[in-house]
Write an enzyme that holds these catalytic residues in place. Structure first.
Site, PDB file in Angstrom:
ATOM      1  N   GLY A 109     -14.542  54.573  57.845  1.00 44.57           N
ATOM      2  CA  GLY A 109     -15.423  55.025  56.771  1.00 44.57           C
ATOM      3  C   GLY A 109     -16.766  55.537  57.255  1.00 44.57           C
ATOM      4  N   LYS A 110     -17.403  54.787  58.143  1.00 38.66           N
ATOM      5  CA  LYS A 110     -18.716  55.213  58.634  1.00 38.66           C
ATOM      6  C   LYS A 110     -18.580  56.318  59.684  1.00 38.66           C
ATOM      7  CE  LYS A 110     -21.211  51.060  57.369  1.00 38.66           C
ATOM      8  NZ  LYS A 110     -20.070  50.404  56.705  1.00 38.66           N
TER       9      LYS A 110
ATOM     10  N   CYS B 269     -22.221  43.735  56.014  1.00 39.54           N
ATOM     11  CA  CYS B 269     -22.079  43.709  54.553  1.00 39.54           C
ATOM     12  C   CYS B 269     -22.310  42.274  54.090  1.00 39.54           C
ATOM     13  CB  CYS B 269     -20.734  44.247  54.092  1.00 39.54           C
ATOM     14  SG  CYS B 269     -19.289  43.459  54.841  1.00 39.54           S
TER      15      CYS B 269
END
Length: 428
Positions: A243-244, A359
């Protein structure tokens, strides 16, 4: 299925989770396979009931006088979904699949006052974490918990390599998308009430063409704060599904080089198809094997460490993990994070930037980790996060986001995002 049948099914799923100690997602999938008559709307409603019950397990249990699956689901129906005891009793009497009629004590739970509950119950946090959360958020810690117990929005990141946010919103107009409040390429769809279904955007033409990715706005923000520029040499050390990596590639305009690595092959597996669909050409995947990154030591402009953590920032999406977290698991994650920071530092060249991300909303995994790293690793210093925010996001940093240790902490209460921490460290 009508509401009584959905309530009975949610009670059954929660009981399965409690008895077999398995993830909610598995229990819901199993129920769906065993009850194929249930339509998509039924499955969505049952899932909402189960997740809402777990998000506010402590406060619903206090109001209902029990933490049994039945009490929690009935608590959701009355306290979150607005059903009255009289309406439920009437509906139950007409449905053969309904739960048993409400007892007087259960009916009283609909209007029970939480004023007499402890702050831990009102916040819906595990009680052993109270000192940590008070340290992180001060007087706002109960409000932070209450926001963390809400439903999350569905956030997307427009892929700047292929589409602007306006193009994505036009493609998804039937879902009424809105621009994200902070992330410049973000698009969001707020969570609906009661039995509202989350839009299935991954079947949309725009997704299949790589115009956008599903990514929480908080994740988009910390990826932007990494400050990757065209021509940079970047290592995504804990790339996972990528994702990143995808966000960094878009920021870099497909110029420079990203090395995507993860120690777990199974986590890394989805990245190949995602890179292709997104049109990413400047990412090189490094599969885990001895010496896989040895040629990068001392050569990189940026190393991004999206560290394994307790996931406390994602409790809105995975509320079952909130009640499974233990001090032992926290200690294990802290040890992994400390080792990763030391490992990441090896790959930076002079003047390079280490981007530490979790997170998590716990200071033990955030400011404390960075402070320990700085104390034991000469030649590193914190980058001014306010200036980095202004440069990356072209706005002023909202009040209250900067942490005492020099990072930022995003939360549902402060930014309407999942909980994320980011700290930038520069090598002399």
């Amino acid at each position: 299925m009508r509401l009584p049948g959905r309530l009975a099914a949610a009670i059954e799923v929660l009981a399965d989770v409690k008895q077999r100690k398995r993830p909610v997602s598995e229990a819901l999938k199993s129920w769906g396979l065993n009850n194929r008559f249930a339509g998509a709307g039924d499955r969505a409603a049952i899932g909402n009931l189960v997740y809402d019950a777990l998000r506010r397990r402590a406060s619903h249990a206090f109001a209902m006088g029990s933490d049994s699956p039945r009490a929690l689901v009935l608590g959701v129906a009355m306290r979150d979904w607005g059903e009255t005891p009289a309406a439920l009793d009437a509906a139950f009497a007409e449905d053969n699949h309904a739960p048993a009629a409400l007892s007087p004590e259960e009916a009283a739970g609909a209007t029970a006052d939480l004023g007499g509950a402890s702050p831990v119950v009102q916040s819906d946090f595990p009680d052993w974490l109270a000192p940590s959360l008070q340290r992180a958020f001060g007087a706002d810690w109960v409000a932070e918990g209450q926001a963390m117990a809400g439903r999350p929005s569905l956030d997307l990141r427009a892929n700047a390599l292929k589409a602007a946010p306006e193009k994505v919103m036009k493609s998804l107009a039937r879902f009424s998308p809105q621009p994200a409040a902070i992330a410049p390429f973000g698009v969001t769809m707020p969570a609906g009430p009661r039995d509202a279904r989350t839009p299935n955007v991954t079947t949309d033409e725009g997704y299949l063409k790589g115009w956008f990715e599903v990514q929480d706005q908080g994740s988009q923000i910390v990826a932007a704060l990494a400050g990757a520029r065209e021509g940079d040499q970047v290592l995504d050390l804990c790339a996972g599904a990528g994702g990143k990596t995808l966000a960094l590639a878009a920021t870099m305009g497909n110029k420079g080089q990203i090395f995507a690595y993860d120690s777990d092959r199974s986590r890394l597996a989805p990245i190949y198809d995602r890179l292709k669909r997104n049109g990413v050409r400047n990412a090189q995947v490094r599969a885990p094997h001895p010496g896989a990154l040895d040629d990068l030591v001392g050569k990189l402009d940026r190393v991004v460490v999206d560290a394994p953590c307790t996931g406390t920032g994602t409790w809105r999406r995975r509320p079952d993990t909130k009640w499974k977290l233990t001090p032992e698991l926290l200690a294990q994650r802290q040890a992994e994070q400390a080792a990763l920071l030391v490992e990441a530092a090896r790959y930076l060249k002079s003047g390079g930037t280490l981007v530490y991300i979790t997170c998590s909303i716990l200071p033990e995994e955030n400011d404390d980790q960075v402070a320990a790293f700085l104390a034991s690793t000469p030649g590193f210093s914190s980058v001014d996060i306010t200036s980095a925010w202004r440069q990356a996001l072209i706005t002023e940093i909202p009040p209250g986001l900067a942490t005492p240790g020099g990072g930022i902490c995003l939360t549902p209460h402060r930014t309407g995002t999942d909980g994320f921490y980011c700290h930038l460290l520069r090598k002399a």
